[in-house]
Design an enzyme around this catalytic site. Structure first.
Site, PDB file in Angstrom:
ATOM      1  N   ASN A  10       0.950  -1.176  -0.030  1.00  0.00           N
ATOM      2  CA  ASN A  10      -0.029  -0.050   0.041  1.00  0.00           C
ATOM      3  C   ASN A  10       0.784   1.229   0.023  1.00  0.00           C
ATOM      4  O   ASN A  10       1.792   1.596   0.889  1.00  0.00           O
ATOM      5  CB  ASN A  10      -1.041  -0.351   1.141  1.00  0.00           C
ATOM      6  N   GLU A  39      -1.720 -15.282   6.530  1.00  0.00           N
ATOM      7  CA  GLU A  39      -3.255 -15.310   6.608  1.00  0.00           C
ATOM      8  C   GLU A  39      -3.548 -14.421   7.934  1.00  0.00           C
ATOM      9  O   GLU A  39      -2.804 -14.971   9.103  1.00  0.00           O
ATOM     10  CB  GLU A  39      -3.923 -16.811   7.088  1.00  0.00           C
ATOM     11  N   ASP A  69      -1.703  -3.905  11.013  1.00  0.00           N
ATOM     12  CA  ASP A  69      -3.269  -4.321  10.821  1.00  0.00           C
ATOM     13  C   ASP A  69      -3.994  -3.236  11.362  1.00  0.00           C
ATOM     14  O   ASP A  69      -3.807  -3.082  12.652  1.00  0.00           O
ATOM     15  CB  ASP A  69      -3.541  -5.800  11.514  1.00  0.00           C
ATOM     16  N   SER A  70      -4.927  -3.014  10.782  1.00  0.00           N
ATOM     17  CA  SER A  70      -5.913  -1.564  11.174  1.00  0.00           C
ATOM     18  C   SER A  70      -7.287  -1.793  10.427  1.00  0.00           C
ATOM     19  O   SER A  70      -7.450  -2.737   9.631  1.00  0.00           O
ATOM     20  CB  SER A  70      -5.314  -0.461  10.454  1.00  0.00           C
ATOM     21  N   GLY A 150      -9.166   3.736   1.829  1.00  0.00           N
ATOM     22  CA  GLY A 150      -9.860   2.922   2.796  1.00  0.00           C
ATOM     23  C   GLY A 150     -11.065   3.467   3.337  1.00  0.00           C
ATOM     24  O   GLY A 150     -11.776   4.022   2.307  1.00  0.00           O
TER      25      GLY A 150
END
Length: 195
Positions: A10, A39, A69-70, A150
């Site tokens: 990203n 995963e 991770d958000s 997002g």
């Protein structure tokens, strides 16, 4: 300059990490020719970030790796989508955003509270440090703004603007990922085994 591999493709996340962790050389994982899909099956954002950073650092024989991770937790929907933020609905960011707006149709603003949580983990072999931060706001009644990615276009702040209606500089000042990266940076400065 010390290198940290960032487990993300990203561009927004990579740029933010490069700006905040400017004393390190932040290298996107694809630039070193690695394509690993870890995963994200844990119950919290922090656990997912740890799993991803650890597995990639191990694969890279102990090199420093940073992962995040958000996602968002909507109070009215009992914390939904939470760790399933990216996976609960097929399609684009816009498709997901419109579906969330639809789920909150006719729900008054005071019950549309949302928390954007960002968890970042840095692994170097078996050594791990984490940082978690969040910002709070409301789910907007419609998508607004075109500066972001997002959930930016539906995450409305107290001032009535969505994150996507802010300039990059304004957004960076309050971003949960920025807060988490800055917390990580201060932890890095104080941890001996990462030296």
């Amino acid at each position: 300059m010390e290198e940290i591999i960032i487990a993300s493709g990203n561009k927004g996340k990579i740029k933010e990490a490069q700006e905040i962790l400017s004393e390190y050389k932040i290298i996107p994982i694809k630039e070193i020719g690695i394509d690993i899909d870890v995963e994200e099956d844990k119950e919290t954002f922090e656990e997912n970030a740890i799993k991803k950073a650890s597995e990639i650092s191990k694969y890279l024989k102990g090199r420093k790796c940073i992962s995040d991770d958000s996602g968002i937790e909507i109070e009215y929907l009992n914390g939904f989508p939470g760790v399933f933020t990216k996976r609960w609905h097929a399609g684009s960011d816009r498709d997901r955003n419109l579906e969330i707006i639809n789920k909150l149709k006719d729900v008054p603003k005071e019950r549309r509270k949302v928390k954007w949580i960002s968890a970042i983990a840095l692994a170097e072999g078996k050594n791990i440090i984490t940082a978690v931060a969040y910002i709070e706001g409301y789910i907007a009644e419609n998508v607004r703004g075109d500066n972001g990615f997002g959930f930016d276009e539906i995450f409305e702040l107290e001032n009535g603007k969505t994150l996507a209606e802010l300039t990059s500089e304004e957004k960076n000042e309050i971003s949960a990922r920025k807060k988490a990266l800055e917390l990580l940076k201060s932890k890095l400065a104080n941890i001996q085994f990462f030296v």
